[in-house]
Enzyme design. Structure first.
Site, PDB file in Angstrom:
ATOM      1  N   LYS A 128      -2.997  -6.425   1.217  1.00  0.00           N
ATOM      2  CA  LYS A 128      -4.362  -6.171   1.699  1.00  0.00           C
ATOM      3  C   LYS A 128      -5.355  -7.120   1.046  1.00  0.00           C
ATOM      4  O   LYS A 128      -6.280  -7.596   1.699  1.00  0.00           O
ATOM      5  CB  LYS A 128      -4.765  -4.713   1.444  1.00  0.00           C
ATOM      6  CG  LYS A 128      -4.061  -3.748   2.385  1.00  0.00           C
ATOM      7  CD  LYS A 128      -4.619  -2.346   2.305  1.00  0.00           C
ATOM      8  CE  LYS A 128      -3.872  -1.437   3.273  1.00  0.00           C
ATOM      9  NZ  LYS A 128      -4.163  -0.026   3.083  1.00  0.00           N
TER      10      LYS A 128
ATOM     11  N   LYS B 191       6.216  -3.714  10.587  1.00  0.00           N
ATOM     12  CA  LYS B 191       5.975  -2.295  10.900  1.00  0.00           C
ATOM     13  C   LYS B 191       4.785  -2.152  11.858  1.00  0.00           C
ATOM     14  O   LYS B 191       3.874  -2.988  11.841  1.00  0.00           O
ATOM     15  CB  LYS B 191       5.744  -1.498   9.622  1.00  0.00           C
ATOM     16  CG  LYS B 191       4.427  -1.778   8.966  1.00  0.00           C
ATOM     17  CD  LYS B 191       4.086  -0.753   7.887  1.00  0.00           C
ATOM     18  CE  LYS B 191       2.729  -1.130   7.312  1.00  0.00           C
ATOM     19  NZ  LYS B 191       2.206  -0.257   6.316  1.00  0.00           N
TER      20      LYS B 191
ATOM     21  N   LYS C   4      -1.864   0.430  11.855  1.00  0.00           N
ATOM     22  CA  LYS C   4      -3.237   0.509  12.354  1.00  0.00           C
ATOM     23  C   LYS C   4      -4.000  -0.755  12.003  1.00  0.00           C
ATOM     24  O   LYS C   4      -4.824  -1.233  12.750  1.00  0.00           O
ATOM     25  CB  LYS C   4      -3.964   1.703  11.713  1.00  0.00           C
ATOM     26  CG  LYS C   4      -3.463   3.056  12.185  1.00  0.00           C
ATOM     27  CD  LYS C   4      -4.123   4.202  11.428  1.00  0.00           C
ATOM     28  CE  LYS C   4      -3.514   4.407  10.047  1.00  0.00           C
ATOM     29  NZ  LYS C   4      -3.881   5.684   9.413  1.00  0.00           N
TER      30      LYS C   4
END
Ligand code: TYM
Length: 340
Positions: A116, A200, A203
């Site tokens: 992130k 994966k 969102k």
């Protein structure tokens, strides 16, 4: 700490308007099952979502929508505690305490933090993103949790929670906290992106076409499945390495119908990938339609939903307070004089 049933805790971030199929199959389906055998607590972790600087109105809306989808999926507020993390101040209080037990190195090794922070760059990375797994450990340890149902991507965070629990028990004495066990179901622990089946479904990382969103228009859901990337070759078979796209579709098919992958593969012998996709689109739409409808009912009754969340917060506080007081005492904080 004697309880009739073992305790389960899990949570999701309110970071999108709709949960995606990975959240649903990797975690929520297990949450619903575990209610039968466990004392269950499920949270919408809005404080975690602050790490990505959401718009305030959007965050509020998504917090309710996320809770609505828990209930629509079958989480039963009569049996389980459903609450919003920020309603229970003990989460941040325990997080502070745990941060003083966490090494910089061990927090820096978290791969989700690395991914992130790489995405937003150093200037966009806030300290909350770094301490995120410490708050997650607080969520879990606060309730003397035995079992944590999550997808594969949370395994490392859970390891940190376990390490912290063991460290507390060593330094502060046995019985300080319960060491939680992960509950990760192998088959559905990682649902993959429909367009890039080596990553994966997510969102924050998937493209709109790579996702199946629970609250999406069924036509779009069907379209995404029909245009899912498949592999070269034509034979429908399960092989994660050679055929990641088809294998992902087979996993989803099996999870939603309860049929084994072998059984499904046998049915499609001699047929093309296209047949599998068309049928799977029907399976997914049929499965999600009632969930979608129930979620919309909750979303359209915000007062009723807020009532459930208020009850949940009050139950959660009642469980959280004694743990925090026990740990405050063990680290040497003076108990406040109670008034009245
Ligand atoms: P979050 O909100 O990203 O995801 C919620 C749950 O969905 C699972 N999941 C998946 N499972 C299978 N395949 C996928 N593609 C997939 N994508 C997501 C996640 O593993 C998770 O179980 N840090 C957590 C939230 C959290 C938490 C906690 C969880 C905060 N405190 C305490 C458990 C206990 C997170 O960001 O999940």
């Amino acid at each position: 700490m004697a309880r009739m049933k073992p305790r389960v805790f899990s949570a999701m971030q309110p970071t999108s308007d709709s949960l995606q199929l990975g959240n649903y199959l990797g975690a929520l389906v297990e949450w619903v099952k575990l209610q039968d055998t466990h004392d269950a607590i499920y949270g919408v972790v809005d404080l975690h979502a602050l790490t990505v600087a959401p718009d305030p109105a959007v965050l509020r809306e998504r917090t309710r929508r996320t809770a609505a989808q828990f209930l629509a999926a079958g989480v039963d507020p009569e049996r389980s505690t459903v609450f919003v993390q920020s309603h229970v101040a003990e989460h941040t209080q325990l997080a502070w305490l745990l941060s003083t037990f966490t090494g910089m190195g061990e927090a820096g090794r978290m791969t989700q933090f690395k991914d992130k922070s790489a995405k937003v760059g150093e200037s966009g990375t806030n300290v909350g993103l770094f301490t995120y797994p410490v708050l997650m450990a607080a969520d879990i340890l606060l309730y003397d949790t035995n079992v944590v149902p999550v997808g594969e991507d949370q395994r490392q965070h859970l390891e940190l929670s376990r390490d912290l629990a063991e460290r507390l028990n060593t330094r502060l004495g046995d019985g300080s906290v319960v060491v939680p066990e992960p509950h990760i179901v192998k088959e559905t622990a990682k649902i993959y992106d429909l367009q890039d089946p080596t990553r994966k479904m997510s969102k924050s990382f998937s493209s709109p076409k790579g996702l199946i969103e629970i609250l999406d228009d069924p036509k779009k859901v069907a379209k995404n499945i029909k245009s899912a990337a498949t592999d070269s070759g034509t034979v429908v078979s399960f092989d994660r390495e050679e055929k990641p796209g088809v294998s992902n579709l087979l996993t989803i098919y099996s999870a939603l119908t309860g049929r084994t992958v072998e059984d499904i593969v046998a049915e499609y012998e001699g047929k093309m990938y296209g047949h599998l996709k068309v049928d799977l689109a029907d399976v997914v739409v049929e499965y999600l339609t009632p969930v979608h409808e129930r979620a919309m009912d909750w979303i359209e009754s915000p007062d009723k939903l807020d009532g459930v969340l208020a009850d949940g917060a009050s139950k959660a506080r009642g469980m959280a307070r004694p743990t925090l007081e026990r740990l405050y005492d063990r680290v040497g904080l003076i108990a406040p004089q109670l008034q009245g």
